[in-house]
Scaffold this motif. Structure first.
Motif, mmCIF file in Angstrom:
data_model
loop_
_atom_site.group_PDB
_atom_site.id
_atom_site.type_symbol
_atom_site.label_atom_id
_atom_site.label_comp_id
_atom_site.label_asym_id
_atom_site.label_seq_id
_atom_site.Cartn_x
_atom_site.Cartn_y
_atom_site.Cartn_z
ATOM 1 N N THR A 53 -34.006 -4.186 -14.450
ATOM 2 C CA THR A 53 -35.359 -4.739 -14.274
ATOM 3 C C THR A 53 -35.790 -4.445 -12.834
ATOM 4 N N SER A 55 -38.859 -3.576 -9.718
ATOM 5 C CA SER A 55 -40.007 -2.669 -9.580
ATOM 6 C C SER A 55 -39.612 -1.219 -9.873
ATOM 7 N N THR A 56 -38.362 -0.850 -9.618
ATOM 8 C CA THR A 56 -37.970 0.558 -9.725
ATOM 9 C C THR A 56 -38.173 1.160 -11.120
ATOM 10 N N ASP A 84 -28.595 -7.873 -15.902
ATOM 11 C CA ASP A 84 -28.475 -9.186 -15.269
ATOM 12 C C ASP A 84 -29.602 -10.137 -15.660
ATOM 13 N N HIS A 157 -26.657 -3.484 -3.630
ATOM 14 C CA HIS A 157 -26.145 -3.935 -4.927
ATOM 15 C C HIS A 157 -26.641 -3.069 -6.078
ATOM 16 N N GLY A 159 -26.904 -3.769 -10.367
ATOM 17 C CA GLY A 159 -26.899 -5.051 -11.040
ATOM 18 C C GLY A 159 -27.091 -6.073 -9.934
ATOM 19 N N LYS A 221 -35.695 1.323 0.889
ATOM 20 C CA LYS A 221 -34.400 1.626 0.265
ATOM 21 C C LYS A 221 -33.607 2.660 1.071
HETATM 22 C C1 F6R Z 1 -32.249 -5.561 -11.710
HETATM 23 C C2 F6R Z 1 -31.086 -5.166 -10.939
HETATM 24 C C3 F6R Z 1 -31.167 -4.968 -9.469
HETATM 25 C C4 F6R Z 1 -32.398 -4.156 -9.047
HETATM 26 C C5 F6R Z 1 -32.444 -4.035 -7.532
HETATM 27 C C6 F6R Z 1 -33.672 -3.289 -7.063
HETATM 28 O O1 F6R Z 1 -31.927 -5.678 -13.066
HETATM 29 O O2 F6R Z 1 -30.047 -5.046 -11.489
HETATM 30 O O3 F6R Z 1 -30.006 -4.316 -9.034
HETATM 31 O O4 F6R Z 1 -32.325 -2.900 -9.633
HETATM 32 O O5 F6R Z 1 -32.440 -5.307 -6.949
HETATM 33 O O6 F6R Z 1 -34.804 -4.028 -7.360
HETATM 34 P P1 F6R Z 1 -36.246 -3.366 -7.235
HETATM 35 O O7 F6R Z 1 -36.298 -2.282 -8.228
HETATM 36 O O8 F6R Z 1 -37.202 -4.477 -7.577
HETATM 37 O O9 F6R Z 1 -36.376 -2.872 -5.846
#
Ligand code: F6R
Length: 356
Positions: A53, A55-56, A84, A157, A159, A221
């Protein structure tokens, strides 16, 4: 349409594809999923996807929905496992990953509800361990994950495997890092509303997937991506364990790749063409690194910082430093608003006084 320019970054410990933008990365991953799902459908077999899940992956889900609507990609045999879920959080909560996944993706394709698996944020403390064991069992029973989609958090991280997560970790409850909670704060209307805990698939659960695509977009990132792909694998950055995966790829946009050696100091990873821009980039970087003014740089500074080729081609150091200094000087605009050519004496300006 000609294919968008893309290339693997040199000097990374895991294949890292630099793409012109996130849309190109979404298309790349969607194409791989499309190929696999169609092949499995044709063979009458299921496809197992591990989903993220945040934004990515939003653009990826949009692309998959487009493939479903416009090109009849059939999700009826697809089985999904989400990485998660926050804990505690009811399924219907506007912030739950359960709700997010349905609104963003599941409600728009023909996936069967019974094929969707998402960690349960409503579990009582004494139910969590059994649930996690059962989640792992269901992944194995489905035949294992074929393609795992990942984002990366600023803590590195994957997940919610926060720093300190061991390589052999499995689905479990975890306490979220304060950086992760801060990053989620806007979505929850304040950091104090972000749950402290989550259930996450472990590093080992992710490493079991047959193929892994980690997508990272945006300059926020850049640091964690660089650590994950350039430093040795360690618990400090769980994404770095993907270096040991036989089929993992990082897909990066230019901002997320900006801190990698290949982009920031390309002369360290292979021969480069010393264009004026590249010379400026290298010499300004050198001056900041050795903390000396441009005109104070000497030959040893260049030699000791992988810039021998530049020195040989354009040196000596004083000449290069001086040229870059003059080049930079020329960019300074002493009169940003333009110079007043004819300045009128102050008494010549007329003012109309109004009396009230
Ligand atoms: C979400 C997950 C997290 C996100 C990470 C990046 O299911 O497992 O590892 O992928 O926190 O989040 P965003 O994409 O919102 O920058």
């Amino acid at each position: 349409m000609p294919p968008a320019p893309q290339h693997f970054l040199p000097h990374t410990r895991v294949p890292s594809l630099l793409l012109p933008n996130s849309a190109a990365a979404n298309r790349f991953v969607a194409r791989e999923i499309d190929k696999l799902v169609r092949a499995r459908n044709a063979a009458g077999k299921p496809t197992v996807l591990g989903l993220a899940t945040g934004s990515t992956p939003v653009g990826l889900y949009r692309e998959l929905i487009r493939l479903h609507e416009d090109e009849k990609l059939d999700f009826s045999k697809v089985i999904t496992f989400n990485l998660d879920e926050y804990l505690p959080l009811p399924k219907e909560d506007p912030h739950s990953y359960f709700r997010w996944m349905h609104e963003t993706f599941f409600n728009h394709v023909n996936i069967k509800w019974e094929n969707i698996h998402i960690p349960d944020g409503t579990l009582k403390p004494d139910e969590i361990e059994d649930f996690c064991i059962e989640y792992e069992r269901k992944i194995r029973a489905a035949g294992g994950i074929d393609i795992q989609i990942l984002g990366i958090g600023r803590t590195g991280h994957i997940g919610f495997n926060e720093p300190g997560s061991p390589k052999n970790s499995r689905t479990r409850m975890i306490t979220l890092d304060s950086i992760t909670r801060r990053d989620a704060a806007a979505g929850f209307f304040g950091e104090e509303n972000v749950p402290n805990q989550a259930i996450t698939m472990g590093v080992a659960s992710i490493m079991d997937a047959r193929r892994v695509f980690l997508m990272a977009f945006g300059e926020h990132k850049a640091h964690c991506v660089t650590k994950a792909i350039e430093l040795p694998p360690s618990e400090a950055v769980s994404a770095s364990f993907l270096q040991e995966h036989p089929d993992a790829i990082f897909l990066l946009d230019p901002a997320a790749a900006a801190e990698t050696t290949a982009i920031k100091r390309p002369w360290e990873v292979g021969p480069v063409e010393w264009t004026p821009e590249r010379v400026r980039q290298a010499v300004v970087w050198l001056s900041l690194t050795v903390r000396k003014g441009l005109q104070k740089l000497n030959d040893d500074d260049f030699r000791e910082h992988h810039l021998y080729e530049l020195l040989r081609e354009k040196g000596p150091a004083e000449k290069i430093g001086e040229e870059v200094f003059l080049d930079r000087l020329a960019t300074i605009q002493p009169y940003p608003a333009g110079r007043l050519l004819c300045r009128k004496p102050f008494w010549s300006s007329r003012r109309t006084r109004t009396t009230t």
